[in-house]
Design an enzyme around this catalytic site. Sequence first.
Site, PDB file in Angstrom:
ATOM      1  N   PHE A  55      69.848  44.975 -10.030  1.00 32.85           N
ATOM      2  CA  PHE A  55      68.747  45.675 -10.695  1.00 32.85           C
ATOM      3  C   PHE A  55      67.477  45.721  -9.870  1.00 32.85           C
ATOM      4  O   PHE A  55      66.596  46.564 -10.104  1.00 32.85           O
ATOM      5  CB  PHE A  55      68.466  45.030 -12.060  1.00 32.85           C
ATOM      6  CG  PHE A  55      67.633  43.781 -12.017  1.00 32.85           C
ATOM      7  CD1 PHE A  55      66.292  43.810 -12.355  1.00 32.85           C
ATOM      8  CD2 PHE A  55      68.192  42.562 -11.665  1.00 32.85           C
ATOM      9  CE1 PHE A  55      65.519  42.659 -12.337  1.00 32.85           C
ATOM     10  CE2 PHE A  55      67.437  41.410 -11.640  1.00 32.85           C
ATOM     11  CZ  PHE A  55      66.090  41.458 -11.984  1.00 32.85           C
ATOM     12  N   LYS A  56      67.365  44.855  -8.862  1.00 35.92           N
ATOM     13  CA  LYS A  56      66.167  44.858  -8.029  1.00 35.92           C
ATOM     14  C   LYS A  56      65.981  46.192  -7.311  1.00 35.92           C
ATOM     15  O   LYS A  56      64.861  46.561  -6.942  1.00 35.92           O
ATOM     16  CB  LYS A  56      66.222  43.714  -7.015  1.00 35.92           C
ATOM     17  CG  LYS A  56      66.408  42.316  -7.622  1.00 35.92           C
ATOM     18  CD  LYS A  56      65.238  41.907  -8.481  1.00 35.92           C
ATOM     19  CE  LYS A  56      65.452  40.580  -9.176  1.00 35.92           C
ATOM     20  NZ  LYS A  56      65.412  39.425  -8.308  1.00 35.92           N
ATOM     21  N   ASP A  57      67.077  46.930  -7.103  1.00 32.47           N
ATOM     22  CA  ASP A  57      66.970  48.245  -6.475  1.00 32.47           C
ATOM     23  C   ASP A  57      66.101  49.199  -7.286  1.00 32.47           C
ATOM     24  O   ASP A  57      65.483  50.115  -6.730  1.00 32.47           O
ATOM     25  CB  ASP A  57      68.355  48.883  -6.324  1.00 32.47           C
ATOM     26  CG  ASP A  57      69.154  48.281  -5.187  1.00 32.47           C
ATOM     27  OD1 ASP A  57      68.564  47.982  -4.148  1.00 32.47           O
ATOM     28  OD2 ASP A  57      70.375  48.115  -5.346  1.00 32.47           O
ATOM     29  N   THR A  59      66.531  40.014  -4.776  1.00 26.81           N
ATOM     30  CA  THR A  59      65.265  40.566  -4.278  1.00 26.81           C
ATOM     31  C   THR A  59      65.285  40.688  -2.763  1.00 26.81           C
ATOM     32  O   THR A  59      64.809  41.679  -2.205  1.00 26.81           O
ATOM     33  CB  THR A  59      64.082  39.675  -4.715  1.00 26.81           C
ATOM     34  OG1 THR A  59      63.872  39.840  -6.107  1.00 26.81           O
ATOM     35  CG2 THR A  59      62.805  40.061  -3.988  1.00 26.81           C
TER      36      THR A  59
END
Length: 513
Positions: free
Chosen positions: A129-131, A164
Amino acid sequence: MVYYYLNIIMLKVWGEEVMVVKYKSTRGNNENITSAEAILKGLSKDKGLYVPQDFPVIDKNLEAIKDMNYKEVAFYILNKFLSDYTEEELKDAIEKAYDDKFENKKIAPLVKKSGMYFLELYHGKTLAFKDMALSILPHLLTKAAKKLGEQKKIVILAATSGDTGKAALEGFSDVNNTEVIVFYPAKGVSEIQKRQMITQEGKNTHVVDINGNFDHAQRGVKEIFNDDAFGEEMAANNHVFSSANSINIGRLIPQVVYYVYSYVQLLKQGEIALDEKINFVVPTGNFGNILAGYYAKKMGLPINKLICASNENNVLTDFLKTGIYDIQRDFLITNSPSMDILISSNLERLLYELSDHDEDLIRSMMHDLERKKKYTITPSMKKNLEDFYGGFSTEDETLQAIKKVYNDANYVMDTHTAVAYHVYEQYKKETKDASKTVIVSTASPYKFTKSVIEGLKEGNTENDEFELVKNLSTLTGLNIPQSIKDLDKKEILHDLKCEKDGMKEIVKKILNI
């Protein structure tokens, strides 16, 4: 044309009134800065985190938003929070961020399985989800530097528990006038996460294995940011620090988008009625992801409960139940490593809102955390926690959840999503709440293949993770993401190591200072 009322500045932009959102520190140093300044600085000099002085609201009927694609929703939300960026700047950043680097054209597809909805945030290059935020942050940051006339080279520092780091490296790779340095705990990430980082290409990328855990890495990065003398030395050598961690408001705000987007998708699909309240279940470590959901609720998104799911490093579960945040406990390495965190930095932003912006109280609590390793919130703050529910999952319960959902719905969850699923089952049993619920799925099963297969097969396997990638595909029929095909054959480009108290010196070495 500018309008002044209710102490809020309003701009008339392209015929529409837009609230000008300014930012300040949670610890109060009389700052009143633009979003570009907050994004470029990353962290306030008083060690506080930047927060909006006033929250913009969703001023469109949600029916009017439901036919927007992800990029259009992103512009609608970001334009409200980042009001000092022009329409052209924002749209350019959004187009460059959410392009074909995402294997799914919907960017964040919503999948209905087992009577609930999984918001898949892992279709970007790093499979996590960091993308969603780190694809756009480099563009926001470089535009901020240009807007503010910053000529120095921007040095991005990031601590990572696995996701991250790769997302920051990928996002900033070969971005002009930047260097990106990522610190990671070798024993606290999966083999695939580690290999994604140490094979990262880009002349400006640097990866450092820290002899410690994520909290050590995160603390070290903060200490570098807060070292005024080191900052002056950097400036004298034409460098300036900024952050890619979720302490940077430019990381947090783009995450608000997918809460709004998933809600209007449910509305579009006829799964919910207009203004019907829903729950979100969020696997949570550093608290940024679930905080973005809270920000969406403050904007007016109809959210009932934000369910905070932890693994056995369950400091947040205890906090939400008792109002006491106590990190005096063993740090555990689990099968959901991106949540192996005891110091959740973004919680400070929530405390600021819960305390009705009491900066003195925030400073006091953060001082207690630093000195006494714990703090206790006030009764009124605890009452304001009613938007949240906290629960945790053991490693065995996580593996059992993977197997259950696969057997019931032929759907494969990674370990972090499985933590969220198990905690949601706890929540339903305890509260009997029948509200429609979205589980925020934060990583691809292929990031934690060994544990996923252990869950599916109910047993340990001795194969290495790269062989298990093929096994998982064969077992489940899931396509292997392009970004990790042949990852084990890529050349290792980074082998730097340092002790937890040697981070400053290795930064100097990397930058030739």
